[in-house]
Design an enzyme around this catalytic site. Structure first.
Site, PDB file in Angstrom:
ATOM      1  CD  GLU A   1      -2.795   1.265   2.436  1.00 23.11           C
ATOM      2  OE1 GLU A   1      -3.525   2.254   2.571  1.00 23.11           O
ATOM      3  OE2 GLU A   1      -2.789   0.306   3.233  1.00 23.11           O
TER       4      GLU A   1
ATOM      5  CE  LYS B   1      -6.269  -0.221   1.386  1.00 21.76           C
ATOM      6  NZ  LYS B   1      -6.722  -0.638   2.731  1.00 21.76           N
TER       7      LYS B   1
END
Length: 341
Positions: A177, A222
């Site tokens: 992420e 992500k």
């Protein structure tokens, strides 16, 4: 029977299903509870998350996995059932947030580096034993006319890659992420600047993943969407979708099975509309789905309001929001469906 990372990753982005990010830190969930006048205690946090996890329709049809905070991974429901067992019984996959948060980066004013690599291998072994099959680590990239710096982008990408390698060694799928902050300092950046920084960040991240020999087929990305700053906000849904896809095509190898977006400061409806537009208008090599926290939970939190009598209302609100996100993951969401709720 050995579980394959590739199979877990594919299941996490199964058609029309996405991830519930229920990994708020104790400090963050306190802020959420403050909005409904509820004291944050271990019991109230357990009750809230149990309400979501027992929303059977949402969990079985729309939620492929749940990112948990460490406290929740080891918690038991009111009836003594482990929360991870409730997740698995619904056909969903338990996951765990493993980073220790973004901390000020020495010699880099207004920028951060995410900590938590020390002892991570030992923690991952414990999390795997407790039932976690994927993990999440968030790198935070501030954006302005002068930020980020090359040093901060590279350091955060390197940490993400080291984390991902450790996860795969432990039999855990890493969610990588790298978040380019929509509401960074000062939060008035253009969508052009967002596109530039997001492309740079993702390109650097995949360079570091390759250097650390991370298996792309066994990970999930992500990212944040390409969107103008929170104080600017002029871009249309179509423009956000077009620019985000352009950046992803330039930077994300097709070997990655799926991309699960964070909502990153967007409203519930904005996050849904942007995801749906991307899926509706593009033929892509990866699945695009959601990994939302507040954008999946806020309506449920408001309906529940910390009261046992409102559990049903909270679960219905959660199920509706999860269904809308599921439609977005298939590119079939429409605004009028919100009004029909």
């Amino acid at each position: 029977m050995t579980e394959k990372l590739e199979d877990i990753a594919v299941a996490m982005v199964a058609n029309g299903r996405g991830l519930l990010a229920a990994d708020e830190s104790t400090a963050t969930i306190k802020k959420r509870f403050d909005t409904i006048g509820l004291e944050s205690t271990e019991t109230s946090r357990r009750d809230y998350r149990e309400m979501l996890l027992r929303a059977e329709k949402a969990m079985r049809k729309y939620i492929s996995g749940v990112i948990l905070y460490e406290e929740t991974l080891f918690q038991h429901a009111v009836d003594g059932t482990q929360l991870v067992d409730i997740i698995r019984a619904a056909g969903s996959i338990p996951g765990i947030k493993v980073d220790a948060g973004a901390k000020p980066m020495t010699n880099f004013p207004a920028e951060t580096i995410t900590e938590g690599l020390d002892g991570l291998a030992q923690r991952l072994a414990r999390y795997h034993e407790a039932g976690a099959r994927f993990a999440k680590w968030r790198g935070v990239i501030s954006i302005s006319d002068t930020l980020p710096t090359a040093g901060a982008v590279r350091a955060n990408a390197h940490a993400l890659a080291r984390y991902a390698a450790l996860c795969q060694d432990a039999g855990i799928v890493p969610i990588v992420e790298p978040e380019v902050l929509m509401d960074g300092a000062p939060g008035d950046h253009s969508i052009d600047r967002s596109e530039q920084v997001t492309e740079w960040t993702l390109r650097t991240t995949f360079e570091e993943l390759a250097a650390m020999r991370v298996k792309l087929e066994g990970m999930i990305l992500k990212p944040s969407m390409v969107i103008d700053g929170k104080k600017a906000r002029n871009a249309s849904v179509a423009e956000v979708a077009e620019r985000t896809i352009r950046v992803l095509k330039r930077t994300v190898p097709s070997a990655v099975p799926g991309i699960a977006f964070l909502s990153g400061g967007q409203s519930t409806e904005e996050a849904t509309a942007h995801l749906s537009a991307m899926n509706a208008s593009h033929d892509l090599p990866w699945k695009l789905t959601f990994s939302y926290g507040r954008a999946l939970q806020q309506e449920a939190l408001n309906a529940w309001h910390g009261k046992a009598d409102n559990i049903g209302a909270g679960q219905r609100a959660f199920s509706h929001r999860a269904e809308m996100c599921s439609l977005a993951a298939k590119g079939t969401w429409k605004k009028e469906l919100e009004k029909a709720a």
